[in-house]
Design an enzyme around this catalytic site. Structure first.
Site, PDB file in Angstrom:
ATOM      1  N   ILE A 120       0.854  -1.175   0.000  1.00 34.72           N
ATOM      2  CA  ILE A 120       0.000   0.000   0.000  1.00 34.72           C
ATOM      3  C   ILE A 120       0.894   1.230   0.000  1.00 34.72           C
ATOM      4  O   ILE A 120       1.777   1.365   0.849  1.00 34.72           O
ATOM      5  CB  ILE A 120      -0.918   0.033   1.246  1.00 34.72           C
ATOM      6  CG1 ILE A 120      -1.594  -1.327   1.465  1.00 34.72           C
ATOM      7  CG2 ILE A 120      -1.938   1.152   1.124  1.00 34.72           C
ATOM      8  CD1 ILE A 120      -2.440  -1.809   0.319  1.00 34.72           C
ATOM      9  N   CYS A 121       0.701   2.099  -0.971  1.00 34.89           N
ATOM     10  CA  CYS A 121       1.420   3.375  -1.049  1.00 34.89           C
ATOM     11  C   CYS A 121       2.937   3.130  -0.989  1.00 34.89           C
ATOM     12  O   CYS A 121       3.485   2.374  -1.782  1.00 34.89           O
ATOM     13  CB  CYS A 121       0.941   4.305   0.064  1.00 34.89           C
ATOM     14  SG  CYS A 121       1.434   6.032  -0.133  1.00 34.89           S
TER      15      CYS A 121
END
Length: 342
Positions: A120-121
């Protein structure tokens, strides 16, 4: 404040048919990178899925998020864990600093046994440090996509993607894109109907339109080194509505069109026409942000017509000017009668 861990009465073993999702967390982790995807999987369980979510840290110690909220974990990373999906959450720390070896190892160990691995990210930086992204396509937040490409020279970084799948490895863009990725994983497991129900409950798009470019700030590159080329770029920036055909721009410098094209290529890695288009596009975005209608923005930015501006938006952002404005115009302006439209 702490988030309690869910302790398994059976010592961590899930019954047959369940899908074990392990989220790797560590000090400084971005809380929404953890909570957003976890909420998607939890909602999916309400519609018949069977996801078992565990939080793991490199040592098994509880961690503190970037907001200072303490998070209780289920245990330490171990090669003996049965993991179907490994999610590596991001942090603001690691685009700025190198990922420590113990954190890279904490991603590498469970990734070796997981059915699929996702970040994530800026969790992509942890995957990159662990060697999991070598030779693969990947993405991360648009602000640090270039840094990821530097850290992982064998990766093919796609800075405009909301998420990227390369085999069983997944990477996603900034923060809320973790929800997009989790929905995609649920759809992969359970199909579109269940996933659509989850998206409706969470009041999110099942698949958002466009890429990260719609959220990014206009790129402000360094000014040209050549005084002659700087005269041209200043001219275009000062008056985007002017006649900036290749012939007219060359006439301003009293040079050939071929020479001007070579100047743009050598210093700015673009063509005169694309440079003009970029200036007009950046101005049009700013005008839409300020509440001008799409037609007004096209005229004020120097586009020959609304349709020509729409084509540029479709090419650069994969959405229309109207869709862009609906996402980013102010709430006050959007509520006013006769607000942004087209």
């Amino acid at each position: 404040m702490s988030i309690p861990a869910v302790r398994r009465p059976d010592g961590g073993r899930d019954r047959r048919g369940s899908h074990r999702v392990a989220i790797l967390v560590y000090d400084g982790v971005t809380l929404l990178d953890v909570a957003g995807p976890a909420e998607v999987f939890k909602e999916a369980n309400r519609f018949g899925a069977d996801y078992r979510i565990v939080l793991l840290s490199p040592t098994g110690a509880d961690v503190t998020s970037s907001l200072g909220i303490r998070m209780a974990v289920d245990g330490a990373v171990s090669p003996g864990h049965a993991i179907d999906t490994l999610l590596v959450a991001g942090s603001d720390h690691y685009p700025r600093a190198h990922v420590p070896a113990d954190l890279a190892d904490a991603a590498r160990i469970p990734a070796a046994v997981a059915g699929r691995v996702a970040s994530i990210c800026t969790g992509a930086f942890v995957l990159a440090a662990a060697g999991i992204l070598d030779g693969k396509r990947a993405t991360t937040h648009w602000r640090v996509a270039h840094e990821l490409a530097v850290r992982c020279p064998t990766c093919r970084v796609e800075p405009d993607a909301i998420y990227v799948r390369d085999g069983t490895t997944y990477t996603s863009a900034g923060v809320t894109a973790g929800i997009d990725l989790a929905l995609a994983l649920v759809e992969e497991d359970h199909g579109p109907d269940l996933t659509r129900d989850v998206a409706r409950v969470l009041v999110v798009y099942m698949q958002r339109a466009g890429g990260q470019s719609q959220f990014s700030a206009p790129l402000q590159g360094p000014p040209p080194r050549s005084p002659a080329l700087r005269r041209i770029t200043d001219l275009v920036t000062a008056d985007p509505r002017g006649d900036h055909s290749l012939a007219e721009l060359a006439k301003h410098l009293n040079v050939s069109t071929r020479h001007l094209t070579r100047l743009f290529h050598d210093e700015l890695s673009t063509t005169p026409a694309r440079y003009v288009e970029k200036i007009r596009f950046d101005l049009a975005r700013a005008l839409l942000d300020q509440g001008h209608t799409a037609t007004q923005a096209a005229t004020l930015a120097g586009f020959p017509s609304y349709e020509s501006m729409r084509r540029v938006f479709a090419h650069k952002l994969s959405i229309t000017p109207a869709a862009y404005q609906r996402r980013f115009s102010t709430a006050r302006r959007a509520r006013e009668p006769g607000g942004p439209h087209r």
